[in-house]
Design a protein around this motif. Structure first.
Motif, PDB file in Angstrom:
ATOM      1  N   MET A   1      88.089  -2.930   6.851  1.00 16.62           N
ATOM      2  CA  MET A   1      87.000  -2.298   6.884  1.00 16.62           C
ATOM      3  C   MET A   1      87.243  -0.792   7.170  1.00 16.62           C
ATOM      4  SD  MET A   1      83.989  -5.022   8.031  1.00 16.62           S
ATOM      5  CE  MET A   1      82.557  -4.066   7.746  1.00 16.62           C
ATOM      6  N   ASN A   2      86.659   0.276   6.591  1.00 17.35           N
ATOM      7  CA  ASN A   2      86.665   1.382   6.927  1.00 17.35           C
ATOM      8  C   ASN A   2      85.127   1.932   7.837  1.00 17.35           C
ATOM      9  OD1 ASN A   2      84.572   2.180   5.281  1.00 17.35           O
ATOM     10  ND2 ASN A   2      86.064   3.012   3.485  1.00 17.35           N
ATOM     11  N   ILE A   3      85.365   3.144   8.382  1.00 16.22           N
ATOM     12  CA  ILE A   3      84.170   3.408   9.055  1.00 16.22           C
ATOM     13  C   ILE A   3      82.871   3.310   8.514  1.00 16.22           C
ATOM     14  CG2 ILE A   3      84.460   5.824   8.773  1.00 16.22           C
ATOM     15  CD1 ILE A   3      83.295   4.075  12.138  1.00 16.22           C
ATOM     16  N   LEU A   4      82.821   3.578   7.346  1.00 20.03           N
ATOM     17  CA  LEU A   4      81.532   3.641   6.564  1.00 20.03           C
ATOM     18  C   LEU A   4      80.923   2.272   6.256  1.00 20.03           C
ATOM     19  CD1 LEU A   4      79.592   5.783   5.149  1.00 20.03           C
ATOM     20  CD2 LEU A   4      80.913   5.519   3.121  1.00 20.03           C
ATOM     21  N   ASP A   5      82.065   1.190   6.057  1.00 16.17           N
ATOM     22  CA  ASP A   5      81.583  -0.197   5.979  1.00 16.17           C
ATOM     23  C   ASP A   5      80.845  -0.765   7.338  1.00 16.17           C
ATOM     24  OD1 ASP A   5      82.890  -0.248   3.377  1.00 16.17           O
ATOM     25  OD2 ASP A   5      84.637  -0.854   3.950  1.00 16.17           O
ATOM     26  N   ASN A   6      81.738  -0.134   8.284  1.00 12.46           N
ATOM     27  CA  ASN A   6      81.269  -0.750   9.758  1.00 12.46           C
ATOM     28  C   ASN A   6      79.693  -0.263  10.045  1.00 12.46           C
ATOM     29  OD1 ASN A   6      83.564  -2.180  10.323  1.00 12.46           O
ATOM     30  ND2 ASN A   6      84.555  -0.252  11.211  1.00 12.46           N
ATOM     31  N   ILE A   7      79.482   1.017   9.534  1.00  9.11           N
ATOM     32  CA  ILE A   7      78.116   1.717   9.826  1.00  9.11           C
ATOM     33  C   ILE A   7      77.201   0.833   8.870  1.00  9.11           C
ATOM     34  CG2 ILE A   7      76.760   3.694   9.183  1.00  9.11           C
ATOM     35  CD1 ILE A   7      79.262   5.448  10.173  1.00  9.11           C
ATOM     36  N   VAL A   8      77.662   0.718   7.646  1.00  2.00           N
ATOM     37  CA  VAL A   8      76.589   0.133   6.700  1.00  2.00           C
ATOM     38  C   VAL A   8      76.128  -1.216   7.191  1.00  2.00           C
ATOM     39  CG1 VAL A   8      76.135  -0.951   4.591  1.00  2.00           C
ATOM     40  CG2 VAL A   8      77.115   1.499   4.745  1.00  2.00           C
ATOM     41  N   ALA A   9      77.314  -2.180   7.628  1.00  2.00           N
ATOM     42  CA  ALA A   9      77.058  -3.497   8.206  1.00  2.00           C
ATOM     43  C   ALA A   9      76.092  -3.504   9.364  1.00  2.00           C
ATOM     44  CB  ALA A   9      78.459  -3.929   8.568  1.00  2.00           C
ATOM     45  N   ASP A  10      76.255  -2.496  10.178  1.00  2.00           N
ATOM     46  CA  ASP A  10      75.315  -2.533  11.404  1.00  2.00           C
ATOM     47  C   ASP A  10      73.949  -1.903  11.036  1.00  2.00           C
ATOM     48  OD1 ASP A  10      77.306  -3.198  13.399  1.00  2.00           O
ATOM     49  OD2 ASP A  10      78.071  -1.198  13.720  1.00  2.00           O
ATOM     50  N   LYS A  11      73.913  -1.064  10.047  1.00  3.76           N
ATOM     51  CA  LYS A  11      72.720  -0.465   9.616  1.00  3.76           C
ATOM     52  C   LYS A  11      72.010  -1.497   9.029  1.00  3.76           C
ATOM     53  CE  LYS A  11      72.107   2.890  10.299  1.00  3.76           C
ATOM     54  NZ  LYS A  11      71.321   3.951  11.327  1.00  3.76           N
ATOM     55  N   ARG A  12      72.287  -2.531   8.338  1.00  2.00           N
ATOM     56  CA  ARG A  12      71.637  -3.693   7.407  1.00  2.00           C
ATOM     57  C   ARG A  12      70.746  -4.497   8.682  1.00  2.00           C
ATOM     58  NH1 ARG A  12      72.286  -3.232   2.511  1.00  2.00           N
ATOM     59  NH2 ARG A  12      74.292  -2.646   1.685  1.00  2.00           N
ATOM     60  N   LYS A  13      71.680  -4.622   9.561  1.00  2.00           N
ATOM     61  CA  LYS A  13      70.943  -5.316  11.106  1.00  2.00           C
ATOM     62  C   LYS A  13      69.819  -4.582  11.615  1.00  2.00           C
ATOM     63  CE  LYS A  13      75.686  -7.537  12.071  1.00  2.00           C
ATOM     64  NZ  LYS A  13      76.776  -7.482  12.942  1.00  2.00           N
ATOM     65  N   GLU A  14      70.182  -3.342  11.889  1.00  2.00           N
ATOM     66  CA  GLU A  14      69.235  -2.510  12.518  1.00  2.00           C
ATOM     67  C   GLU A  14      67.968  -2.363  11.608  1.00  2.00           C
ATOM     68  OE1 GLU A  14      68.471   2.265  12.759  1.00  2.00           O
ATOM     69  OE2 GLU A  14      70.527   1.462  13.345  1.00  2.00           O
ATOM     70  N   VAL A  15      68.195  -2.346  10.616  1.00  2.00           N
ATOM     71  CA  VAL A  15      66.871  -1.837   9.325  1.00  2.00           C
ATOM     72  C   VAL A  15      65.967  -3.365   9.663  1.00  2.00           C
ATOM     73  CG1 VAL A  15      66.094  -1.624   7.228  1.00  2.00           C
ATOM     74  CG2 VAL A  15      68.174  -0.106   8.164  1.00  2.00           C
ATOM     75  N   ASP A  16      66.791  -4.476   9.597  1.00  2.00           N
ATOM     76  CA  ASP A  16      66.099  -5.841   9.601  1.00  2.00           C
ATOM     77  C   ASP A  16      65.231  -5.869  10.795  1.00  2.00           C
ATOM     78  OD1 ASP A  16      66.907  -6.677   7.001  1.00  2.00           O
ATOM     79  OD2 ASP A  16      68.472  -7.725   7.901  1.00  2.00           O
ATOM     80  N   LEU A  17      65.762  -5.463  11.867  1.00  2.45           N
ATOM     81  CA  LEU A  17      65.143  -5.452  12.995  1.00  2.45           C
ATOM     82  C   LEU A  17      63.946  -4.782  13.035  1.00  2.45           C
ATOM     83  CD1 LEU A  17      64.797  -6.447  15.977  1.00  2.45           C
ATOM     84  CD2 LEU A  17      66.394  -4.731  16.677  1.00  2.45           C
ATOM     85  N   ARG A  18      64.002  -3.481  12.557  1.00  2.00           N
ATOM     86  CA  ARG A  18      62.858  -2.438  12.571  1.00  2.00           C
ATOM     87  C   ARG A  18      61.746  -2.830  11.667  1.00  2.00           C
ATOM     88  NH1 ARG A  18      64.650   2.442  14.793  1.00  2.00           N
ATOM     89  NH2 ARG A  18      62.777   3.303  14.188  1.00  2.00           N
ATOM     90  N   LYS A  19      62.289  -3.652  10.592  1.00  6.68           N
ATOM     91  CA  LYS A  19      61.187  -4.137   9.738  1.00  6.68           C
ATOM     92  C   LYS A  19      60.373  -5.170  10.323  1.00  6.68           C
ATOM     93  CE  LYS A  19      62.790  -4.552   4.985  1.00  6.68           C
ATOM     94  NZ  LYS A  19      63.644  -4.840   4.128  1.00  6.68           N
ATOM     95  N   SER A  20      60.849  -5.953  11.146  1.00  5.16           N
ATOM     96  CA  SER A  20      60.368  -7.148  11.719  1.00  5.16           C
ATOM     97  C   SER A  20      59.300  -6.500  13.005  1.00  5.16           C
ATOM     98  CB  SER A  20      61.279  -8.047  12.384  1.00  5.16           C
ATOM     99  OG  SER A  20      61.986  -7.486  13.568  1.00  5.16           O
ATOM    100  N   LEU A  21      59.546  -5.377  13.553  1.00  2.00           N
ATOM    101  CA  LEU A  21      58.894  -4.883  14.654  1.00  2.00           C
ATOM    102  C   LEU A  21      57.613  -4.007  14.083  1.00  2.00           C
ATOM    103  CD1 LEU A  21      61.776  -3.736  16.965  1.00  2.00           C
ATOM    104  CD2 LEU A  21      60.275  -5.780  17.120  1.00  2.00           C
ATOM    105  N   ILE A  22      58.137  -3.096  13.077  1.00  3.89           N
ATOM    106  CA  ILE A  22      57.041  -2.260  12.629  1.00  3.89           C
ATOM    107  C   ILE A  22      56.874  -2.428  11.014  1.00  3.89           C
ATOM    108  CG2 ILE A  22      56.332   0.301  12.508  1.00  3.89           C
ATOM    109  CD1 ILE A  22      58.373   0.815  14.738  1.00  3.89           C
ATOM    110  N   PRO A  23      55.605  -2.877  10.759  1.00  8.71           N
ATOM    111  CA  PRO A  23      55.475  -2.921   9.286  1.00  8.71           C
ATOM    112  C   PRO A  23      55.161  -1.800   8.528  1.00  8.71           C
ATOM    113  CG  PRO A  23      53.302  -3.804  10.533  1.00  8.71           C
ATOM    114  CD  PRO A  23      54.478  -3.394  11.403  1.00  8.71           C
ATOM    115  N   ILE A  24      55.260  -1.744   7.186  1.00 10.12           N
ATOM    116  CA  ILE A  24      55.070  -0.671   6.287  1.00 10.12           C
ATOM    117  C   ILE A  24      53.975  -0.281   6.496  1.00 10.12           C
ATOM    118  CG2 ILE A  24      55.076   0.014   3.802  1.00 10.12           C
ATOM    119  CD1 ILE A  24      57.619  -1.546   3.345  1.00 10.12           C
ATOM    120  N   LYS A  25      52.905  -0.986   6.724  1.00  8.68           N
ATOM    121  CA  LYS A  25      51.428  -0.644   6.593  1.00  8.68           C
ATOM    122  C   LYS A  25      51.265   0.334   7.711  1.00  8.68           C
ATOM    123  CE  LYS A  25      48.280  -3.142   3.618  1.00  8.68           C
ATOM    124  NZ  LYS A  25      49.220  -2.601   2.445  1.00  8.68           N
TER     125      LYS A  25
END
Length: 261
Positions: A1-25
């Motif tokens: 994996m290059n650095i971009l792959d690592n960043i994206v993998a971590d970003k998916r986890k981060e976004v999932d967490l944020r979505k669970s904490l703060i709803p779109i509404k």
């Protein structure tokens, strides 16, 4: 994996967490969500300098750049310097940024603000709007053509400008679509981290004139901008060159003055 792959993998986890904490509404109820946005593309089209100045504390390629400065001082300094817009890194793990930086920049200046982020989900675009951004960055290297279309059309529906970043001809060809405002060419090779302005020069002819051309990475001198302007570039993203100094606003002011002489 290059650095971009690592960043994206971590970003998916981060976004999932944020979505669970703060709803779109909740994001859509933000005070900033309904504000009138400023167009970076329009500012660049009519600018003599085309400088987009960045707030960046650190990066995977350069480690620590500047951890001492607060965002408010950087934002007001850039505005006084006469830059066209400000890019704010909001990635925490790799760049030391946060959405709070975007909020603080928004409270401190009237510049068009770009949320510099690895966008992989529509949620982040709504988040950008709710945090005071005027522009989002989409990175062709981490998105499919369908994702670029979906994300850019959502951004346009929210009155956000879209800067699409490419690194090579293949990424450029899959990305050209009417829902983009600016096409940015990143001069940094993601595999080697080497930087070459030739990347911007080579790809310039393939970017239709409908889009504002932006060159990113490796622009550390006035000569670099003068070298790229004949290729139709109107925007120049500069981060480390200003941020590595004690006063980024003053550095930007002196840079623009030299450019306009």
């Amino acid at each position: 994996m290059n650095i971009l792959d690592n960043i994206v993998a971590d970003k998916r986890k981060e976004v999932d967490l944020r979505k669970s904490l703060i709803p779109i509404k909740q994001l859509e109820a933000s005070v900033l969500f309904g504000r009138k946005t400023h167009s970076l593309a329009a500012a660049l089209r009519y600018s003599d300098s085309g400088i987009i100045a960045e707030h960046k504390r650190r990066s995977p390629s350069k480690s620590v750049i500047n951890q001492r400065l607060n965002v408010q001082d950087v934002a007001t300094g850039y505005q006084s310097a006469g830059v066209c817009g400000m890019s704010v890194l909001t990635d925490g793990k790799y760049f030391g940024g946060s959405l709070d930086d975007l909020f603080l920049a928004r409270a401190s200046c009237k510049l068009p603000l770009l949320r510099k982020e690895f966008i992989i989900d529509e949620y982040q675009i709504i988040e950008a709007k709710a945090s005071g951004a005027d522009v989002i960055l989409l990175i062709a290297a981490i998105l499919s053509k369908a994702e670029i279309k979906t994300f850019s059309e959502l951004a346009k529906s929210l009155h956000l400008d879209v800067l699409l970043e490419v690194h090579n001809e293949e990424e450029l060809q899959k990305s050209i679509m009417p829902s983009l405002d600016m096409l940015g060419v990143n001069n940094r090779n993601l595999k080697t981290f080497e930087v070459s302005l030739e990347t911007s020069k080579t790809l310039s002819e393939q970017i239709p004139d409908d889009f504002v051309k932006v060159s990113e990475s490796g622009i550390s001198s006035v000569n670099a901008i003068k070298e790229l302007q004949p290729y139709g570039y109107k925007g120049f993203l500069i981060g480390e060159n200003f941020m590595k100094t004690d006063d980024p606003g003053k550095s930007a002011f002196e840079f623009i003055r030299e450019l306009n002489e």
